[in-house]
Every structure is written in C-alpha cells, then in structure tokens.
Motif scaffolding. Structure first.
Motif, PDB file in Angstrom:
ATOM      1  N   ALA A  87       0.828  -0.997  -0.026  1.00 27.25           N
ATOM      2  CA  ALA A  87      -0.119  -0.095  -0.211  1.00 27.25           C
ATOM      3  C   ALA A  87       0.814   1.154  -0.179  1.00 27.25           C
ATOM      4  O   ALA A  87       0.392   2.159  -0.800  1.00 27.25           O
ATOM      5  N   ALA A  88       1.898   1.328   0.804  1.00 30.03           N
ATOM      6  CA  ALA A  88       2.830   2.450   0.785  1.00 30.03           C
ATOM      7  C   ALA A  88       3.447   2.700  -0.520  1.00 30.03           C
ATOM      8  O   ALA A  88       3.907   3.756  -0.948  1.00 30.03           O
ATOM      9  N   ALA A  89       3.934   1.561  -1.192  1.00 31.36           N
ATOM     10  CA  ALA A  89       4.711   1.623  -2.537  1.00 31.36           C
ATOM     11  C   ALA A  89       3.685   2.227  -3.660  1.00 31.36           C
ATOM     12  O   ALA A  89       3.982   3.041  -4.094  1.00 31.36           O
ATOM     13  N   ALA A  90       2.516   1.831  -3.595  1.00 31.25           N
ATOM     14  CA  ALA A  90       1.269   2.297  -4.391  1.00 31.25           C
ATOM     15  C   ALA A  90       1.274   3.636  -4.303  1.00 31.25           C
ATOM     16  O   ALA A  90       0.800   4.658  -5.115  1.00 31.25           O
ATOM     17  N   SER A  91       1.272   4.244  -3.118  1.00 27.49           N
ATOM     18  CA  SER A  91       1.081   5.621  -2.818  1.00 27.49           C
ATOM     19  C   SER A  91       2.216   6.491  -2.660  1.00 27.49           C
ATOM     20  O   SER A  91       2.387   7.830  -2.467  1.00 27.49           O
ATOM     21  N   GLY A  92       3.556   6.049  -2.917  1.00 22.62           N
ATOM     22  CA  GLY A  92       4.850   6.653  -2.973  1.00 22.62           C
ATOM     23  C   GLY A  92       5.208   7.067  -1.431  1.00 22.62           C
ATOM     24  O   GLY A  92       5.902   7.897  -1.437  1.00 22.62           O
ATOM     25  N   LYS A  93       4.876   6.143  -0.384  1.00 22.10           N
ATOM     26  CA  LYS A  93       5.156   6.566   0.696  1.00 22.10           C
ATOM     27  C   LYS A  93       5.849   5.420   1.600  1.00 22.10           C
ATOM     28  O   LYS A  93       5.917   5.331   2.743  1.00 22.10           O
ATOM     29  N   LEU A  94       6.689   5.021   0.915  1.00 15.85           N
ATOM     30  CA  LEU A  94       7.629   3.982   1.405  1.00 15.85           C
ATOM     31  C   LEU A  94       8.846   4.646   2.443  1.00 15.85           C
ATOM     32  O   LEU A  94       9.140   5.668   2.055  1.00 15.85           O
ATOM     33  N   PRO A  95       9.047   3.743   3.553  1.00 15.28           N
ATOM     34  CA  PRO A  95      10.214   4.432   4.166  1.00 15.28           C
ATOM     35  C   PRO A  95      11.576   4.117   3.613  1.00 15.28           C
ATOM     36  O   PRO A  95      11.646   3.405   2.593  1.00 15.28           O
ATOM     37  N   CYS A  96      12.651   4.719   4.099  1.00 18.50           N
ATOM     38  CA  CYS A  96      13.793   4.350   3.536  1.00 18.50           C
ATOM     39  C   CYS A  96      14.341   3.031   3.794  1.00 18.50           C
ATOM     40  O   CYS A  96      15.030   2.484   2.982  1.00 18.50           O
ATOM     41  N   ILE A  97      14.020   2.545   4.861  1.00 16.83           N
ATOM     42  CA  ILE A  97      14.534   1.081   5.104  1.00 16.83           C
ATOM     43  C   ILE A  97      13.504   0.077   5.437  1.00 16.83           C
ATOM     44  O   ILE A  97      12.670   0.365   6.205  1.00 16.83           O
ATOM     45  N   VAL A  98      13.582  -1.074   4.867  1.00 18.25           N
ATOM     46  CA  VAL A  98      12.353  -1.923   5.121  1.00 18.25           C
ATOM     47  C   VAL A  98      13.026  -3.513   5.379  1.00 18.25           C
ATOM     48  O   VAL A  98      14.200  -3.661   4.684  1.00 18.25           O
ATOM     49  N   ASP A  99      12.418  -4.297   6.144  1.00 16.98           N
ATOM     50  CA  ASP A  99      12.749  -5.782   6.008  1.00 16.98           C
ATOM     51  C   ASP A  99      12.130  -6.574   5.174  1.00 16.98           C
ATOM     52  O   ASP A  99      10.825  -5.874   4.831  1.00 16.98           O
ATOM     53  N   ILE A 100      12.638  -7.294   4.482  1.00 17.45           N
ATOM     54  CA  ILE A 100      12.002  -8.409   3.663  1.00 17.45           C
ATOM     55  C   ILE A 100      12.353  -9.548   3.837  1.00 17.45           C
ATOM     56  O   ILE A 100      13.450  -9.976   4.147  1.00 17.45           O
ATOM     57  N   ASP A 101      11.301 -10.507   3.500  1.00 18.81           N
ATOM     58  CA  ASP A 101      11.464 -11.989   3.597  1.00 18.81           C
ATOM     59  C   ASP A 101      12.243 -12.265   2.170  1.00 18.81           C
ATOM     60  O   ASP A 101      12.115 -11.988   1.220  1.00 18.81           O
ATOM     61  N   GLY A 102      13.504 -13.030   2.465  1.00 13.74           N
ATOM     62  CA  GLY A 102      14.496 -13.273   1.373  1.00 13.74           C
ATOM     63  C   GLY A 102      13.765 -13.509   0.081  1.00 13.74           C
ATOM     64  O   GLY A 102      14.160 -13.184  -0.968  1.00 13.74           O
TER      65      GLY A 102
END
Length: 430
Positions: A87-102
């Motif tokens: 949802a954040a990516a779709a609205s251009g509001k991602l934070p700078c650092i994220v954790d991701i499952d590999g």
C-alpha cells in the motif's frame, strides 16, 4: 515454535498472492523519507519482543555514533506487514529502510520498491542465503538464517537398529523409508514422523520444496525462470508427490500434525521431527545428551534444505539513500549481527559474528547448523513470480497430502504458475 512462526510463515497465502498481483502495478515512487536528517525503518517484528528489541538496540547505537542522521523504527504486526508495504509503495510513501523476507526480494526489486545495495562493508563473508539478489545485483542483506534438520532421541534410533545419520553420511531414501517402517512397527507412535503439516503459508515451500529438489524436481525451470513445466510436474516431481502421499497413507505422517512439533517430540508423541535450528535449544534442554540432530535424507540428488530468511533493503524512493546505506553498513558489524542472532536464536550470517555467539563458534554445539546452511541450503527461486509460486505449491502439496492425484495436482499448479508469469510479461525488468 515462536521462532519458526516468526521466520518461516512470512504471510498468509492471501498476502503472498496480493504481493504478486500488485507488484506489477505498484511503484515506490518518490518519497519524502530521508529528508531533514531523519530515516524511517520498517520492520515486521511488531509483537516479537526479542527481535524488535535487538533491532532497536542497533538503531540506538547508530544514532549515538553520529549526529547527521536519526533512524526511527516503526514496527508492524507480521500478519499485516506485506500489505502495508504494498500500500505504501502504491502511494509513494515507503520508508527508506525495510525488512523483507528473502524469497520476496526479487518481486520487490522487480516492482521497483528496492534499490541495489551500495555498502561500505564486504558481503563476501556472509552466508549466501543471507543475501537477496535479482538480475545479478544484491538488493538485501540479513543478519541471520535458519536451517532445517531432523531431531530424534538417540536411544530410540539405537533400539530400532537405525543408524545415526551424519553430515558426511546422511540417510539414503531407502534407509529413511526403512527407519520409518521400523518405528511404525514398534507400535509406540501412531505417526512416527512429524513434518509440521499443520503449519501454513511459507513453511510448505521452505520445508518441502527441498525434498522435491532432492528427488530431482523443482518449483520452476531455473535456466530462464519462465515456466514450471517439467520441473514441478515432471517424472521426478511426481515421484516426490507420490512419496509424500505415501508417508500419509502408510501411517508415518499426519496430514495435519500437532501445533507444536518440538513439544510432541519431547512428549514422545513422535519419534522423528522435521524442524529448525530455532528448536535446538529447547530440545537440548529437554532431552540432554539423548538428542540427535541429523541432516535431512538424500532422496537421490543430494541433501537439500531451504535457505533465506528476513533481510534488510533500501527503497528506491528514499530521499537520502547514502544515509540509509551508511546505517545498513554500520548495522552489519560482527557485534551487531551477533547481538541479533543471540536475541533470535538464529544462525549468525558471518564467521566473525558466529565466533561471538555461544554455541555457534567453531566446534560449538550449534555450529552444525551453520554447516547445514553452508553445505545444503537452496534458495527459493530468485524470480518476481515467487510469491505466486509459493501459494500454488502450498495448495498443491496440501492437496497431495490429502489424497489428490499427484500428476493432475501438479499439472494444475504448473498451469497456474505459467499463466501468472505470462500475464506479467515474463517478469522481465521494467
């Protein structure tokens, strides 16, 4: 089983499908995070007290080490984390650092959520399974991994005349089948082998696709990642499916196991348990010197176990990627990696960090799991299609365990996977 749930059950099948379907139409955009000397870090560890505290401690040390950048932590419940990122990516509001499952890294990189890493530290010493790559570039790095093994009582194996398998001499398929037959015949256990079939989501591809690979099949043809035909429904894959189904029909495995495999092994409900390094401490305390930790069997094409756990990346919309890379570089010191591994009962990503974690140092009681990871770990396919593949494989395996026709079930999964790849233009770089 807390650590198993937190690390392996990445999201529900619905969430995995959502990521796969939205990634093609979402974009990280141009965010504002990173301006004015503040960076936001998102993590899935809301509710996971130990790991969240360890991450916060690393952030606090970084903030105290310099006065240019302040990193702030925002934690989400794991069940809603992936949806929040999409949802954040779709609205251009991602934070700078994220954790991701590999396994999700290629999908997020393809969707342009992430930017390739440019760190000041050398990642060559990291376990390969702690790096998230796509199209030849590294997009994420993790502090730890976990490794699967078989756990049993040594006394039970010896009484049944079963050889204790070793890393150099794992059981063959015939030995494993004979061991299960002997344990079933003993009459002590209704279902002697616990595969954790009650778990859902990412556990199925993490735990069971390596068994498929050990037979000689796979989730997809890895030469070009464009089709699962022949890999997931070919002769070797069908043999794997028939074998998995026979474990249920022969009475060795329950199609839906108990909720806590380690507790069931402790209580002698099962004789052999498929589980991970996260369970070693509890089982060692309960069973003491009678605990045997064994590699998975070689089912024809070598021992295989799943690789890849939670990792960290920098988003493509970060307003200050240099600061975000600086934080990640700082966080990857041996001391920081060791502190996180201690808090999470996981395998440290580097040898230098492992030397600082009791049990994982060379010759330590837990060092065997690092060897399992080094020698046997297979990453799930590095393709943006993976979240959809994961969902389809889980459904197919559940159907097979519950009596579905192996060939027809796998053919159906292949048709769905190939259709998804085609509908997304082959997941080529946008």
């Amino acid at each position: 089983m807390r650590h198993a749930k937190k690390r392996l059950i990445v999201a529900s099948v619905l969430a995995a499908s959502l990521v796969a379907s939205l990634a093609g139409c979402a974009s990280a955009g141009t965010g504002t995070d990173g301006k004015n000397g503040e960076l936001t870090l998102w993590t899935h560890n809301g509710g996971n007290t130990e790991e969240l505290a360890a991450v916060q401690a690393v952030v606090d040390k970084y903030n105290a080490s310099q006065d240019k950048t302040t990193v702030k932590v925002q934690a989400f419940p794991q069940s809603s984390y992936n949806d929040s990122v999409v949802a954040a990516a779709a609205s251009g509001k991602l934070p700078c650092i994220v954790d991701i499952d590999g396994p999700n890294v290629p999908n997020w990189a393809w969707a342009k959520y992430l930017t390739p890493l440019d760190l000041s530290v050398d990642l060559d010493e990291n376990l390969p399974s702690t790096l998230g790559k796509w199209n030849g570039e590294t997009y994420s790095v993790g502090y730890y991994d976990v490794a699967l093994a078989l756990f049993a009582r040594t006394s039970v194996l010896e009484k049944a005349g079963i050889r204790v398998a070793t890393i150099d001499e794992p059981w063959t398929k015939d030995e494993f089948d004979a061991a299960l037959k002997a344990l079933k015949a003993d009459g002590t256990w209704d279902k002697p082998l616990d595969l954790g079939t009650a778990d859902v989501g990412e556990w199925y591809p993490y735990a069971y696709s390596p068994l498929l690979q050990s037979f000689g099949g796979d989730l997809i043809n890895r030469d070009d990642m464009q089709s699962a035909d022949g890999a997931l429904n070919g002769k070797k894959a069908v043999e794997w499916a028939e074998w998995m189904q026979s474990l249920v029909t022969d009475g060795y495995v329950a199609p839906k196991s108990g909720a806590d495999a380690a507790l069931d092994l402790e209580n002698n409900v099962s004789a052999i348990m498929l589980g991970g390094s996260w369970a070693a401490g509890k089982l060692s305390t309960a069973l003491g010197d009678d605990l045997s930790v064994l590699p998975l069997p070689d089912l024809g094409e070598g021992v295989k176990i799943g690789g890849g756990s939670w990792q960290w990346g920098v988003t493509s919309g970060c307003a200050d990627p240099e600061a975000a890379m600086d934080y990640l570089s700082f966080s990857l010191s041996p001391e920081n990696i060791a502190d996180v591994a201690k808090a999470t009962a996981t395998i440290p990503a580097t040898d230098a960090a492992a030397a600082l974690v009791p049990g994982f140092e060379e010759g330590g009681d837990l060092a065997l799991f690092r060897e399992f990871s080094k020698q046997f770990a297979e990453l799930r396919p590095e393709t943006p299609a993976y979240p959809f593949i994961s969902s389809e494989f889980t459904k197919a395996t559940q159907d097979i365990l519950n009596g579905g026709d192996p060939q027809a079930t796998l053919d159906k999964a292949v048709k769905a996977i190939d259709g998804n790849i085609k509908s997304n233009g082959g997941y080529t770089q946008k």
